[in-house]
Design a protein around this motif. Structure first.
Motif, PDB file in Angstrom:
ATOM      1  N   VAL A  80       0.856  -1.177   0.000  1.00  0.00           N
ATOM      2  CA  VAL A  80       0.000   0.000   0.000  1.00  0.00           C
ATOM      3  C   VAL A  80       0.897   1.234   0.000  1.00  0.00           C
ATOM      4  CG1 VAL A  80      -0.168  -0.043   2.533  1.00  0.00           C
ATOM      5  CG2 VAL A  80      -1.882   1.195   1.192  1.00  0.00           C
ATOM      6  N   GLU A  81       0.529   2.224  -0.810  1.00  0.00           N
ATOM      7  CA  GLU A  81       1.362   3.425  -0.906  1.00  0.00           C
ATOM      8  C   GLU A  81       1.127   4.363   0.272  1.00  0.00           C
ATOM      9  OE1 GLU A  81       0.880   5.277  -4.656  1.00  0.00           O
ATOM     10  OE2 GLU A  81       1.653   3.565  -5.802  1.00  0.00           O
ATOM     11  N   GLY A  82      -0.071   4.361   0.802  1.00  0.00           N
ATOM     12  CA  GLY A  82      -0.394   5.216   1.941  1.00  0.00           C
ATOM     13  C   GLY A  82      -1.638   4.719   2.626  1.00  0.00           C
ATOM     14  N   ALA A  83      -1.797   5.058   3.896  1.00  0.00           N
ATOM     15  CA  ALA A  83      -2.933   4.542   4.662  1.00  0.00           C
ATOM     16  C   ALA A  83      -4.233   5.255   4.325  1.00  0.00           C
ATOM     17  CB  ALA A  83      -2.642   4.670   6.156  1.00  0.00           C
ATOM     18  N   ALA A  84      -4.149   6.480   3.811  1.00  0.00           N
ATOM     19  CA  ALA A  84      -5.357   7.265   3.564  1.00  0.00           C
ATOM     20  C   ALA A  84      -6.318   6.501   2.655  1.00  0.00           C
ATOM     21  CB  ALA A  84      -4.985   8.601   2.931  1.00  0.00           C
ATOM     22  N   GLY A  85      -7.566   6.452   3.065  1.00  0.00           N
ATOM     23  CA  GLY A  85      -8.586   5.805   2.261  1.00  0.00           C
ATOM     24  C   GLY A  85      -8.832   4.352   2.600  1.00  0.00           C
ATOM     25  N   LEU A  86      -7.995   3.751   3.446  1.00  0.00           N
ATOM     26  CA  LEU A  86      -8.254   2.376   3.854  1.00  0.00           C
ATOM     27  C   LEU A  86      -9.520   2.330   4.706  1.00  0.00           C
ATOM     28  CD1 LEU A  86      -4.716   1.020   4.804  1.00  0.00           C
ATOM     29  CD2 LEU A  86      -6.003   0.639   2.704  1.00  0.00           C
ATOM     30  N   SER A  87     -10.350   1.326   4.465  1.00  0.00           N
ATOM     31  CA  SER A  87     -11.613   1.236   5.200  1.00  0.00           C
ATOM     32  C   SER A  87     -12.159  -0.176   5.119  1.00  0.00           C
ATOM     33  CB  SER A  87     -12.651   2.201   4.610  1.00  0.00           C
ATOM     34  OG  SER A  87     -13.011   1.798   3.290  1.00  0.00           O
ATOM     35  N   LEU A  88     -13.129  -0.485   5.976  1.00  0.00           N
ATOM     36  CA  LEU A  88     -13.780  -1.787   5.898  1.00  0.00           C
ATOM     37  C   LEU A  88     -14.522  -1.943   4.579  1.00  0.00           C
ATOM     38  CD1 LEU A  88     -15.204  -2.373   9.489  1.00  0.00           C
ATOM     39  CD2 LEU A  88     -13.226  -3.446   8.421  1.00  0.00           C
ATOM     40  N   GLU A  89     -15.165  -0.871   4.116  1.00  0.00           N
ATOM     41  CA  GLU A  89     -15.866  -0.969   2.833  1.00  0.00           C
ATOM     42  C   GLU A  89     -14.880  -1.222   1.699  1.00  0.00           C
ATOM     43  OE1 GLU A  89     -18.276   2.532   2.519  1.00  0.00           O
ATOM     44  OE2 GLU A  89     -19.942   1.571   3.589  1.00  0.00           O
ATOM     45  N   GLY A  90     -13.682  -0.617   1.791  1.00  0.00           N
ATOM     46  CA  GLY A  90     -12.653  -0.903   0.804  1.00  0.00           C
ATOM     47  C   GLY A  90     -12.214  -2.350   0.857  1.00  0.00           C
ATOM     48  N   HIS A  91     -12.115  -2.897   2.061  1.00  0.00           N
ATOM     49  CA  HIS A  91     -11.755  -4.307   2.210  1.00  0.00           C
ATOM     50  C   HIS A  91     -12.830  -5.215   1.614  1.00  0.00           C
ATOM     51  CE1 HIS A  91      -8.182  -3.420   4.285  1.00  0.00           C
ATOM     52  NE2 HIS A  91      -8.610  -3.431   5.531  1.00  0.00           N
ATOM     53  N   ILE A  92     -14.076  -4.836   1.761  1.00  0.00           N
ATOM     54  CA  ILE A  92     -15.176  -5.624   1.183  1.00  0.00           C
ATOM     55  C   ILE A  92     -15.036  -5.679  -0.335  1.00  0.00           C
ATOM     56  CG2 ILE A  92     -17.673  -5.650   0.782  1.00  0.00           C
ATOM     57  CD1 ILE A  92     -17.923  -4.420   3.660  1.00  0.00           C
ATOM     58  N   ARG A  93     -14.788  -4.533  -0.934  1.00  0.00           N
ATOM     59  CA  ARG A  93     -14.583  -4.508  -2.389  1.00  0.00           C
ATOM     60  C   ARG A  93     -13.352  -5.313  -2.779  1.00  0.00           C
ATOM     61  NH1 ARG A  93     -16.064   0.930  -1.374  1.00  0.00           N
ATOM     62  NH2 ARG A  93     -13.872   1.570  -1.365  1.00  0.00           N
ATOM     63  N   ALA A  94     -12.305  -5.223  -1.959  1.00  0.00           N
ATOM     64  CA  ALA A  94     -11.060  -5.939  -2.266  1.00  0.00           C
ATOM     65  C   ALA A  94     -11.263  -7.449  -2.241  1.00  0.00           C
ATOM     66  CB  ALA A  94      -9.977  -5.526  -1.275  1.00  0.00           C
ATOM     67  N   VAL A  95     -12.024  -7.954  -1.271  1.00  0.00           N
ATOM     68  CA  VAL A  95     -12.269  -9.404  -1.198  1.00  0.00           C
ATOM     69  C   VAL A  95     -13.007  -9.873  -2.450  1.00  0.00           C
ATOM     70  CG1 VAL A  95     -13.599 -11.178   0.021  1.00  0.00           C
ATOM     71  CG2 VAL A  95     -12.131  -9.608   1.300  1.00  0.00           C
ATOM     72  N   ARG A  96     -13.933  -9.081  -2.938  1.00  0.00           N
ATOM     73  CA  ARG A  96     -14.626  -9.462  -4.175  1.00  0.00           C
ATOM     74  C   ARG A  96     -13.639  -9.566  -5.332  1.00  0.00           C
ATOM     75  NH1 ARG A  96     -19.102  -5.001  -2.931  1.00  0.00           N
ATOM     76  NH2 ARG A  96     -20.501  -6.195  -1.559  1.00  0.00           N
ATOM     77  N   ARG A  97     -12.681  -8.641  -5.388  1.00  0.00           N
ATOM     78  CA  ARG A  97     -11.698  -8.668  -6.463  1.00  0.00           C
ATOM     79  C   ARG A  97     -10.750  -9.857  -6.304  1.00  0.00           C
ATOM     80  NH1 ARG A  97     -10.028  -2.564  -8.247  1.00  0.00           N
ATOM     81  NH2 ARG A  97      -8.879  -3.823  -9.780  1.00  0.00           N
ATOM     82  N   VAL A  98     -10.464 -10.226  -5.072  1.00  0.00           N
ATOM     83  CA  VAL A  98      -9.643 -11.418  -4.841  1.00  0.00           C
ATOM     84  C   VAL A  98     -10.356 -12.663  -5.369  1.00  0.00           C
ATOM     85  CG1 VAL A  98      -8.738 -12.969  -3.059  1.00  0.00           C
ATOM     86  CG2 VAL A  98      -8.338 -10.503  -2.892  1.00  0.00           C
ATOM     87  N   VAL A  99     -11.640 -12.784  -5.076  1.00  0.00           N
ATOM     88  CA  VAL A  99     -12.403 -13.941  -5.551  1.00  0.00           C
ATOM     89  C   VAL A  99     -12.413 -13.975  -7.076  1.00  0.00           C
ATOM     90  CG1 VAL A  99     -14.681 -15.040  -5.583  1.00  0.00           C
ATOM     91  CG2 VAL A  99     -13.795 -14.070  -3.458  1.00  0.00           C
ATOM     92  N   ASP A 100     -12.558 -12.815  -7.696  1.00  0.00           N
ATOM     93  CA  ASP A 100     -12.484 -12.760  -9.163  1.00  0.00           C
ATOM     94  C   ASP A 100     -11.131 -13.273  -9.651  1.00  0.00           C
ATOM     95  OD1 ASP A 100     -15.014 -11.633  -9.251  1.00  0.00           O
ATOM     96  OD2 ASP A 100     -14.286  -9.569  -9.478  1.00  0.00           O
ATOM     97  N   ALA A 101     -10.060 -12.838  -8.983  1.00  0.00           N
ATOM     98  CA  ALA A 101      -8.704 -13.209  -9.400  1.00  0.00           C
ATOM     99  C   ALA A 101      -8.434 -14.694  -9.196  1.00  0.00           C
ATOM    100  CB  ALA A 101      -7.677 -12.382  -8.631  1.00  0.00           C
ATOM    101  N   LEU A 102      -9.051 -15.300  -8.178  1.00  0.00           N
ATOM    102  CA  LEU A 102      -8.843 -16.733  -7.951  1.00  0.00           C
ATOM    103  C   LEU A 102      -9.448 -17.565  -9.071  1.00  0.00           C
ATOM    104  CD1 LEU A 102      -9.460 -17.037  -4.093  1.00  0.00           C
ATOM    105  CD2 LEU A 102      -7.270 -17.044  -5.313  1.00  0.00           C
ATOM    106  N   ASP A 103     -10.446 -16.996  -9.752  1.00  0.00           N
ATOM    107  CA  ASP A 103     -11.015 -17.616 -10.958  1.00  0.00           C
ATOM    108  C   ASP A 103     -11.487 -19.047 -10.700  1.00  0.00           C
ATOM    109  OD1 ASP A 103     -11.822 -17.683 -13.599  1.00  0.00           O
ATOM    110  OD2 ASP A 103      -9.886 -18.398 -14.334  1.00  0.00           O
TER     111      ASP A 103
END
Length: 295
Positions: A80-103
């Motif tokens: 991560v380049e900086g902590a600003a903007g990190l959030s639980l909602e961001g983590h929720i979106r990130a997990v969805r992208r991880v599942v997409d990447a696992l294919d």
């Protein structure tokens, strides 16, 4: 009573070594480690730890399932380049992208603590979700007094500095008002738990800032929305709870079972918030039937 927590040296070294891959999720790059064989399972950790929190659990699972263990952005070996903007909602979106990447067409997900909250919001209604394991996590009832007291500290001046200072002092962090209530056996706050989670909070300014940013982002609305979220999770759900959890009350966990279409609860004696670290064999035994049943 002594705990059953044992760590396979090979599993511990997995988290002392570089991850297998990085997954770009927009807010940063999530570190992902994959080990085991069998149906795929994604593991989502809570705050303020990383995927290494599952190190004692994995030896009991890897002969049965393929474990994809991630470090959320700002934790562990993520980038991560900086902590600003990190959030639980961001983590929720990130997990969805991880599942997409696992294919994968189907997978199970295991979440602990806030990782369970993140996993539920990320995967509710997703046709790829085959099963869900939840270990000591947020409940539809709301926030316990112990949790509310903990959250109140985020509004105090110098929270980040205080967190780092306390994390680096073994005697003080065992206080019930710091981390002492997280374990039945408070000695487990030392050793590997200190190495992987507390020492970085004490010495790494970037990691500490990321943890505080996520803490500041905690929105009770994500908890209040859980009844509707649970109704949309129509796959088998296994709840696993430390009998001595002071943050997420056991009685609320018993009542939470009925909020899912298909759920069961296993209570782990002599364990607190980190039941999977204190009693990994018992937690694995509870999880495996649901994790392996979605082939």
């Amino acid at each position: 009573m002594p705990t059953s927590s044992t760590t396979d040296p090979g599993t511990t070294e997995l988290f002392r070594s570089p991850p297998d891959r990085y997954i770009d999720v927009g807010s940063g790059q999530i570190a992902c480690r994959t080990v085991g064989a069998g149906p795929p399972v994604l593991f989502v950790h809570g705050w303020p730890v990383s995927g290494a929190t599952f190190r004692t659990l994995l030896p009991h699972l890897v002969d049965h399932v393929t474990c994809h263990v991630i470090d959320l952005v700002g934790a562990g070996e993520s980038r991560v380049e900086g902590a600003a903007g990190l959030s639980l909602e961001g983590h929720i979106r990130a997990v969805r992208r991880v599942v997409d990447a696992l294919d994968v067409d189907r997978l199970a997900v295991v979440g602990h603590d806030s990782g369970g909250l993140i996993a539920r919001h990320a995967m509710a209604g997703d046709r790829r979700l085959a099963a869900l394991g939840l270990i000591d996590t947020e409940q539809p009832h709301g926030l316990s007094w112990r949790f509310r007291l903990f959250l109140a500290s985020r509004h105090l001046p110098g929270t980040g500095a205080a967190l780092g200072w306390l994390a680096g002092r073994p005697v003080l962090r065992r206080s019930p008002f710091v981390l002492g209530d997280a374990f039945v056996d408070r000695s487990l706050l030392d050793g590997e738990f200190d190495e992987f989670f507390l020492r970085p909070l004490a010495t790494d300014r970037v990691r500490r800032a990321a943890a505080i940013e996520v803490l500041h982002s905690f929105q009770p609305g994500l908890v209040h929305a859980l009844p509707d979220v649970h109704r949309r999770i129509d796959v088998p759900v296994q709840l696993v709870w430390g009998a001595e959890d002071r943050f997420f009350p056991l009685e609320w966990a018993r009542e939470m079972v009925g909020s899912f279409p298909d759920a069961a609860l296993t209570i782990v004696p002599d364990a607190g918030l980190f039941a999977h670290e204190e009693r990994p064999a018992e937690v694995a035994a509870a999880l495996l039937p649901v994790l392996t049943n979605h082939v």
